[in-house]
Write an enzyme that holds these catalytic residues in place. Structure first.
Site, PDB file in Angstrom:
ATOM      1  N   HIS A 170       0.865  -1.177   0.000  1.00 57.04           N
ATOM      2  CA  HIS A 170       0.000   0.000   0.000  1.00 57.04           C
ATOM      3  C   HIS A 170       0.901   1.226   0.000  1.00 57.04           C
ATOM      4  O   HIS A 170       1.671   1.436   0.943  1.00 57.04           O
ATOM      5  CB  HIS A 170      -0.923  -0.022   1.225  1.00 57.04           C
ATOM      6  CG  HIS A 170      -1.886  -1.166   1.200  1.00 57.04           C
ATOM      7  ND1 HIS A 170      -2.190  -1.926   2.301  1.00 57.04           N
ATOM      8  CD2 HIS A 170      -2.598  -1.681   0.162  1.00 57.04           C
ATOM      9  CE1 HIS A 170      -3.076  -2.864   1.952  1.00 57.04           C
ATOM     10  NE2 HIS A 170      -3.328  -2.735   0.663  1.00 57.04           N
ATOM     11  N   GLU A 173       1.623   3.623   2.968  1.00 52.83           N
ATOM     12  CA  GLU A 173       2.079   3.040   4.236  1.00 52.83           C
ATOM     13  C   GLU A 173       3.602   2.913   4.183  1.00 52.83           C
ATOM     14  O   GLU A 173       4.143   1.826   3.991  1.00 52.83           O
ATOM     15  CB  GLU A 173       1.384   1.693   4.454  1.00 52.83           C
ATOM     16  CG  GLU A 173      -0.139   1.845   4.528  1.00 52.83           C
ATOM     17  CD  GLU A 173      -0.903   0.524   4.584  1.00 52.83           C
ATOM     18  OE1 GLU A 173      -0.268  -0.541   4.694  1.00 52.83           O
ATOM     19  OE2 GLU A 173      -2.143   0.581   4.502  1.00 52.83           O
ATOM     20  N   HIS A 279       3.183  -3.137   6.669  1.00 52.45           N
ATOM     21  CA  HIS A 279       2.101  -2.189   6.457  1.00 52.45           C
ATOM     22  C   HIS A 279       2.076  -1.229   7.646  1.00 52.45           C
ATOM     23  O   HIS A 279       2.792  -1.416   8.632  1.00 52.45           O
ATOM     24  CB  HIS A 279       0.754  -2.919   6.392  1.00 52.45           C
ATOM     25  CG  HIS A 279       0.587  -3.815   5.214  1.00 52.45           C
ATOM     26  ND1 HIS A 279      -0.261  -3.521   4.180  1.00 52.45           N
ATOM     27  CD2 HIS A 279       1.166  -5.003   4.908  1.00 52.45           C
ATOM     28  CE1 HIS A 279      -0.210  -4.482   3.278  1.00 52.45           C
ATOM     29  NE2 HIS A 279       0.650  -5.405   3.696  1.00 52.45           N
ATOM     30  N   GLU A 358       2.027  -4.966  10.868  1.00 53.71           N
ATOM     31  CA  GLU A 358       1.528  -3.588  10.889  1.00 53.71           C
ATOM     32  C   GLU A 358       2.393  -2.825  11.886  1.00 53.71           C
ATOM     33  O   GLU A 358       2.422  -3.149  13.064  1.00 53.71           O
ATOM     34  CB  GLU A 358       0.059  -3.568  11.313  1.00 53.71           C
ATOM     35  CG  GLU A 358      -0.868  -4.377  10.414  1.00 53.71           C
ATOM     36  CD  GLU A 358      -1.351  -3.587   9.203  1.00 53.71           C
ATOM     37  OE1 GLU A 358      -1.059  -2.372   9.135  1.00 53.71           O
ATOM     38  OE2 GLU A 358      -2.026  -4.184   8.337  1.00 53.71           O
TER      39      GLU A 358
END
Ligand code: ZN
Length: 533
Positions: A170, A173, A279, A358
């Site tokens: 993404h 990110e 991410h 994440e």
């Protein structure tokens, strides 16, 4: 617009306020997609399962607060189903563009390319004995997808397990890009002085792609970047999975986004043993499966290697983002189910273990926070890769010719095949410590079965010679769930399977926030004030 302490507000008043918010807030325009980031509020965490079935692209869930990416038609559908949502506000004002920064910054694509590939000052030029840089292919806009390979004989294929990190599927990110570049520098700079780093580099083939979505990344510029690639595809929703593909299409790149196809080509050729992708938007290690609520056959292994990461990162270990995480880890579908994610495909398609990390609840933290993020993740990034050696490793060859074989390995009682790298015949089966029975098979050969013991951190070596002959088992070596949950799933697989399943109970926000497991409407204001995490 403050709704704090208003948990008991009647539904109609909330709706009116939401309408005002909806029309007065400036949405976060995505240059590559007509989908808008919205914040959806559920009345209880379990309601996420119904929202998933609408087929919209969900990007983050924390308790009752959901970030999703929806076009105007999907927004109408959500309204019709009774969901309340507002535009997710842009995180852009958080960044001090142009402010004086010491330490890390988000690099431009040109800066990344120069640091990796410059003929005299680039990392590949400075560390030719342990590093090469190559392109996996081009993005939609023609940017190279850089792979940095670090090993004791880089570019020479050896019977060593392949480990990998891939960041920034993404484009909005960017933290993992910075951390992957820092990890590359750290590994190269410390090879001759740190015995642990040297052992890792000498015993594995490390592949690091700091930036899988260079077009969406837009030079790390939060004013112009995109979650999507330049064709508007969400790369972490575009890999094959059993909910949107058949056994036959599962390894085909036809119709996939360019960047996804390049990663698939690489994985099918390299058979990576383990790795992770980075991410932001939460602070958690997320492990397979994402596409189904079923646990994977290697659930306990995934839990163990995910904990290895989280235990080295105190803020992540203690994180409650998402609220479904425990000790900083969560099974993907226990958080929220997605179709077409990278980690499920790596696991099923090429047998490798892959988790999704994440790194920050804030999607694009201020550059002044990058030094701290690197310090918090450095040991975790290294320790995670080292888990590859809690495994059985060896080569599988033809007994009469000695040739390496394209073979697969199973463990009795675990319904999952891993594969040899056919060029060298090497395999690596990661397992939690214990005693097992290993089965090796190849087409046209008699199977091998033997006992193994797995020890923490120390590989068990087992070379296997197979004799030609019959295998009566009928095992074709393909990982495919026995009862594939192939209908009614959310869309987004690259084949354009769109979900749109009906939702009988729309579960609008209720004021019953004090019920056990329910959510307070004040969560909405928290979500809005927090921006788009
Ligand atoms: Zn992401």
């Amino acid at each position: 617009m403050c709704l704090k302490n208003s948990a008991i507000l009647p539904f109609l008043i909330v709706s009116a306020i939401l309408s005002i918010l909806y029309f007065s807030s400036s949405a976060f325009a995505d240059p590559f997609s007509d989908k808008e980031a919205v914040k959806i509020i559920l009345n209880q965490p379990d309601a996420i399962r119904d929202l998933v079935e609408t087929g919209i692209n969900i990007g983050d869930v924390n308790g009752c607060s959901v970030t999703a990416y929806v076009d105007t038609g999907e927004q109408e559908m959500l309204r019709a189903l009774g969901y309340l949502f507002t535009p997710a506000l842009s995180p852009k004002p958080l960044l001090k563009k142009g402010a004086e920064i010491s330490g890390h910054t988000y690099p431009t694509y040109a800066e990344i390319t120069e640091e990796l590939t410059h003929p005299t000052t680039g990392l590949a030029a400075r560390y030719p004995d342990i590093c090469i840089v190559e392109s996996a292919g081009k993005s939609v806009q023609g940017n190279d997808l850089w792979w940095v390979r670090i090993s004791d004989n880089p570019g020479v294929e050896e019977p060593e397990p392949e480990v990998h990190y891939i960041s920034t599927l993404h484009g909005d990110e960017p933290v993992g890009t910075v951390l992957c570049l820092e990890l590359i520098r750290y590994l190269l700079d410390n090879y001759n002085t740190d015995a642990g780093i040297k052992a890792l580099i000498d015993s594995t083939e490390i592949w690091i792609m700091p930036l899988m979505n260079p077009d969406g990344y837009a030079d790390g510029d939060p004013y112009n970047n995109s979650r999507h690639n330049a064709d508007g595809d969400d790369l972490n929703r575009s890999f094959p999975d059993p909910s949107g593909d058949t056994k036959e299409t599962f390894t085909l790149t036809t119709g996939r986004p360019d960047e996804v196809a390049r990663i698939m080509d690489w994985a099918l050729e390299t058979t990576p043993v383990m790795g992770a992708s980075f991410h932001t938007g939460a602070l958690v290690v997320n492990y397979p499966f994402d596409y189904t609520y079923d646990a994977s056959p290697d659930d306990s292994l995934f839990e163990a290697i995910s904990l290895t990461y989280s235990e080295q990162n105190i803020p992540l270990f203690n994180s409650s983002d998402p609220s479904s995480a425990e000790n900083g880890i969560v099974r993907g579908s226990d958080w929220y189910k997605i179709a077409g994610g990278l980690q499920d495909w790596i696991y099923l398609g090429v047998g490798g273990n892959h988790v999704t990390i994440e790194l920050s609840s804030i999607k694009q933290p201020d550059e002044s926070e990058l030094d701290t993020l690197w310090e918090e993740n450095r040991e975790a990034m290294i320790a995670y890769l080292q888990t590859v050696h809690t495994s059985v490793q060896g080569v599988i060859t033809d007994k009469s010719t000695g040739d390496p074989l394209s073979a697969w390995v199973r463990i009795e009682g675990i319904d999952h095949a891993i594969y040899t790298d056919p060029d060298k015949g090497d395999y690596c089966r990661m397992l939690v410590p214990g005693d097992y029975r290993l089965i090796a098979r190849a087409e046209g050969y008699q199977p091998y079965t033997g006992a193994i013991t797995i020890t923490e951190g120390v590989p068990t070596f087992l070379n296997i010679e197979l004799e030609t002959g019959e295998d009566p088992s009928g095992d074709d070596g393909v990982n495919w769930p026995a009862e594939s949950n192939s209908t009614g799933n959310s869309g987004g697989g690259g084949n354009g399977s769109s979900g749109g399943g009906s939702v009988s109970d729309p579960l609008p926000v209720s004021e019953a926030g004090s019920d056990s497991g329910g959510c307070f409407i004040s969560d909405l204001s928290a979500g809005i004030q927090r921006g788009n995490p």
